[in-house]
Design a protein around this motif. Sequence first.
Motif, short mmCIF file in Angstrom:
data_model
loop_
_atom_site.label_atom_id
_atom_site.label_comp_id
_atom_site.label_asym_id
_atom_site.label_seq_id
_atom_site.Cartn_x
_atom_site.Cartn_y
_atom_site.Cartn_z
N GLN A 1 -1.51 3.54 -11.49
CA GLN A 1 -1.56 4.93 -11.04
C GLN A 1 -1.11 5.00 -9.59
OE1 GLN A 1 -2.35 7.42 -13.31
NE2 GLN A 1 -2.03 5.57 -14.53
N ARG A 2 -0.40 6.05 -9.24
CA ARG A 2 0.07 6.18 -7.87
C ARG A 2 -1.05 6.75 -6.98
NH1 ARG A 2 5.51 9.25 -9.33
NH2 ARG A 2 4.24 9.71 -11.15
N ALA A 3 -1.54 5.92 -6.06
CA ALA A 3 -2.66 6.31 -5.21
C ALA A 3 -2.34 7.54 -4.38
CB ALA A 3 -3.05 5.15 -4.29
N CYS A 4 -1.07 7.73 -4.05
CA CYS A 4 -0.71 8.86 -3.19
C CYS A 4 -0.77 10.18 -3.94
CB CYS A 4 0.67 8.65 -2.59
SG CYS A 4 1.99 8.59 -3.82
N LEU A 5 -0.80 10.14 -5.27
CA LEU A 5 -0.79 11.38 -6.05
C LEU A 5 -2.14 11.70 -6.67
CD1 LEU A 5 2.57 11.27 -8.08
CD2 LEU A 5 2.12 12.28 -5.84
N GLY B 1 0.85 -1.19 0.00
CA GLY B 1 0.00 0.00 0.00
C GLY B 1 0.88 1.23 0.00
N LEU B 2 0.49 2.25 0.77
CA LEU B 2 1.28 3.48 0.82
C LEU B 2 2.60 3.23 1.55
CD1 LEU B 2 -1.33 6.21 1.87
CD2 LEU B 2 -0.48 5.73 -0.44
N PHE B 3 3.65 3.79 1.04
CA PHE B 3 4.91 3.76 1.79
C PHE B 3 5.52 5.16 1.87
CE2 PHE B 3 9.54 3.10 2.16
CZ PHE B 3 9.54 2.64 3.46
N CYS B 4 5.95 5.70 0.73
CA CYS B 4 6.62 7.02 0.79
C CYS B 4 5.61 8.16 0.88
CB CYS B 4 7.52 7.22 -0.43
SG CYS B 4 6.60 7.60 -1.95
N GLY B 5 4.42 7.93 0.36
CA GLY B 5 3.37 8.95 0.43
C GLY B 5 3.54 10.12 -0.51
N ILE B 6 4.62 10.16 -1.30
CA ILE B 6 4.87 11.35 -2.13
C ILE B 6 5.24 11.02 -3.58
CG2 ILE B 6 5.50 12.84 -0.18
CD1 ILE B 6 8.48 12.40 -1.06
N GLY B 7 4.91 9.82 -4.04
CA GLY B 7 5.13 9.54 -5.46
C GLY B 7 6.48 8.98 -5.83
N VAL B 8 7.28 8.57 -4.84
CA VAL B 8 8.64 8.15 -5.12
C VAL B 8 8.78 6.62 -5.21
CG1 VAL B 8 10.96 8.03 -4.08
CG2 VAL B 8 9.74 10.20 -4.16
N CYS B 9 8.03 5.87 -4.38
CA CYS B 9 8.32 4.44 -4.22
C CYS B 9 7.52 3.53 -5.14
CB CYS B 9 8.10 4.02 -2.76
SG CYS B 9 6.35 3.93 -2.28
N TYR B 10 6.42 3.98 -5.70
CA TYR B 10 5.57 3.18 -6.59
C TYR B 10 5.00 1.94 -5.90
CZ TYR B 10 7.04 6.22 -10.33
OH TYR B 10 7.26 7.33 -11.09
N GLU B 11 4.94 1.92 -4.57
CA GLU B 11 4.35 0.80 -3.86
C GLU B 11 2.82 0.85 -3.92
OE1 GLU B 11 6.02 -1.66 -3.06
OE2 GLU B 11 7.27 -1.41 -1.28
N CYS B 12 2.27 2.03 -4.14
CA CYS B 12 0.83 2.26 -3.96
C CYS B 12 0.05 2.13 -5.26
CB CYS B 12 0.62 3.65 -3.38
SG CYS B 12 1.16 4.94 -4.53
N LEU B 13 0.64 1.49 -6.28
CA LEU B 13 -0.01 1.45 -7.60
C LEU B 13 -1.42 0.87 -7.52
CD1 LEU B 13 3.03 0.34 -9.80
CD2 LEU B 13 2.11 2.65 -9.46
S1 FES Z 1 3.26 5.80 -1.67
FE1 FES Z 1 5.17 5.86 -2.68
S2 FES Z 1 4.57 6.30 -4.70
FE2 FES Z 1 2.71 6.37 -3.68
#
Ligand code: FES
Lengths: 112, 496
Positions: free
Chosen positions: A81-85, A60-72
Amino acid sequence: MSPAQQHGTPDAATTEPERFEVVFDGRPLPAIAGQSVGSVLTDAGIRSWRTTRTQLRPRGLFCGIGVCYECLITVDGEPNQRACLVPARPGMALSSTVLGNGPFDTAGETDD
Amino acid sequence: MTEHPRDITATSPRYDVAVVGAGPAGLAAAVTAAEAGCRVVLVDAGQQPGGQYWRHPDETAPRGDESLGHHDWSTFAGLRTRLHGLVRRQRITYLPRRQVWFVQRPSTGDEPPAHTLHLTTAYAGADGGDDGPDAVTGDAVILCPGGYDRQLPIPGWDLPGVMAAGGVQALLKGHRTVAGRRAIVAGTGPFLLPVATGLAQAGADVVAVCEAGSITGWSRDPLAAAAVPGKGREALEYATALIRHRIPYRQRTAITAIRGTDTVQSVELSRLDREGRIRKQAGTVDVDLVALGWGFTPSLELVTATGAATRKDIDDSLVAVVDEEQRATVPGIYVAGEATGVGGAVLAVAEGELAGLITARDQRAAVSQESVRALQKRITRHRRFAAAMHTAHPVPRHWHDWLHPETTVCRCEEVSYQQVCGARDDLGAGDARTVKLMARPGMGWCQGRVCGFASAKLAAAREGRALTADDLRPTAKQPFAAPISLEQLAEGPQHE
Ligand code: FES
Ligand SMILES: Cc1cc2nc3c(=O)[nH]c(=O)nc-3n(C[C@H](O)[C@H](O)[C@H](O)COP(=O)(O)OP(=O)(O)OC[C@H]3O[C@@H](n4cnc5c(N)ncnc54)[C@H](O)[C@@H]3O)c2cc1C
C-alpha cells in the motif's frame, strides 16, 4: 474576502480533528484524522519502512503523491500500500518490510 | 492497446462530458461544462478536489485555516462551491478516489466518438464500501491529469530524507507535516521558492535554496514577465519571505552529492558554469531533509492511451498536441492543464474553462464567443510567460557529469549509471526504449515516472544528440495508467 470563500467548508477555527493511535511494528504512534500513513510516520521521525529487493537499501517517502511507489507498506495485513495515499485510521496496524522480504517478492512485476 | 471489444459500455453510465482530474484544470472544465448545460462526470484520484496545487487538509477533519500556504485560494473556494452546487443539482457526478486505469477507444464509425474510462480505487478501501461504477463513458472526454515533479538522479538521492520538492509541499499543504528540521531545497525553477518559504514558515531551518540556473535568464523576455503581473507580485512575496527567514538563494549552485548511511546527513554543493558543469566545490552542509525539483513531468499515459498526438515542449517535457480550443488530435478528446505543457495553476484554470466551454459548444450548447476569445488571450499570455520561465530554468546540459558509475538511476530496479551507459556502449542501445529493455531502468513499479526523463536524457546525451519526443514516449506509453489487480484485469475490458 470574496463571497465564495465563506462557503463550502466547515468552520475550521472551532472544530478539533479527532486524535488516535496507529501501530507501527508494534509501536503505537499518534495520529490526527485526515493524516496519511506517510505523514504519521514522518511526524514520528520514521523515514524508512522497507528495503529494496537487491541492494537492501532503505526506502520511504519520495514523491509524496502516489507516483513513485517507494513508500510501500503493509497495512492491516494488506501488502504494497502506498503510505503517502492511505489515510490513517484508529488502530491501524502498519508493518515494515525489510531485508529482502520486500513487497516486490509478493506482487508487482506489472510490466514484465 | 488498439482493438478491444466494447460491449462493456452497456454497463457504464454515459455522460455528455467525462473529466479526469479535479485539479485547477479539471475543476474549471467540469463546472464550466456543467453550467453550460452538459451532464458531467468528474473522476479524480484524490480524496477531495484541489489537485496538486490546492492540496489541503482533509475537509472532514479540518486543521485550522485550510488556505494556509496557498495562493489563489479564493479561486479554488469559488470553484469548489460551484462544484458542490452542481453535484447537489445532479449536474455533476463527482467520483473522488477513483483512478482511470484504462481508456477504451470508440469503435470505428461511432458518433459521437465516445470513450469509456475504466476505474479502480486509488488505494485499498478507498471507495469506503460504496459501489461506484467500474467504468464511465463520455461523449466528450477532457483529460486534466496534471503531472509530478521531474527528477534528476544524483549520487545519494535514494537515501531516505531526500524527497521530491512537490512531495515536501504535499506533506505541508495536505497534512501540516514538516518533513525535516534542517532542510535544503535544490534544483531549478520558481517552484523551489514556495517550498522553501513553506518549510521555513512551518518552523524548519532552511539552510539554502540552490538554483542551478540564474534569474538573470528572465531578462531575455522581460515582456513575458510583464504580461502576467500577478506572477511578479508572487515572486516579490517569496523574495521577501526568503529575506525574512534569512534563506540564502544561491544561483548557479547545485547539490552534486548527498551523503548519509540510513538517512541523509549532509550534501555537497558545487558552483556550476552556464552549461551545468561543476566549476568548483562550494562546501558541505549538514541537513536532514533534501527537497529536489527540476520542473514537472506532465502525466501523459491517458493521452497516449487515446492515440492522440504528443510532442516535445520547450522544457523537454512530452505534452499533448492541442489546437487553440484544447482539442487533441483524436475526435472526442480534449486536454487541459499541465498535460498540454507545464505552465502553472492559473494557466491550467484558463485551459480547463476553455475546454469546458468548447466541449459544451461542440455538443450544441450556446456559448459566448467573447468568453472563448478572452480565455484564449489569457492562455496565450500565460504560455508566453511559461516559455520564458522554462528558458530561464533549463535542466543543466551537463548534469550527468555529476554522476558516479555506481549512482542509482532507476530507484525501483536499482539500475546504476554504469549499467545504463553499458547498455549503450557495450550493447549498442542508441535510444531510450532499447536502453530500457537492456538495462531495465523504468521497468519497476513506478513504470519510469521517476527516472524516465533522466534515462531519456542520458540516452540522447551518449549519442551526442538532442532529446527527442521519441526518447520520452516509452515512459508515457503504458499498458495501464495505474497498477491494477489480476482480478480487475480478468474482469476488465478485454474479457467482458
Ligand atoms: S511517496 Fe511516492 S508513491 Fe508514496
Ligand atoms: C506534488 C506537487 C506539488 C505542487 N505544489 C505546487 C505549489 O505549491 N505551488 C505551485 O505554484 N505549483 C505547485 N505544483 C504545480 C501545480 O500543481 C500545477 O501547476 C497545477 O496543479 C496544474 O493543474 P492541473 O489541473 O493541470 O493538474 P493537477 O493539479 O496535478 O491535478 C490533476 C489531478 O488529476 C488526477 N489524476 C491524474 N491522473 C489520474 C487518473 N489516471 N485517474 C484519475 N485521476 C487522475 C490527480 O490525482 C490530480 O488530482 C505542484 C505540483 C506537484 C506535482
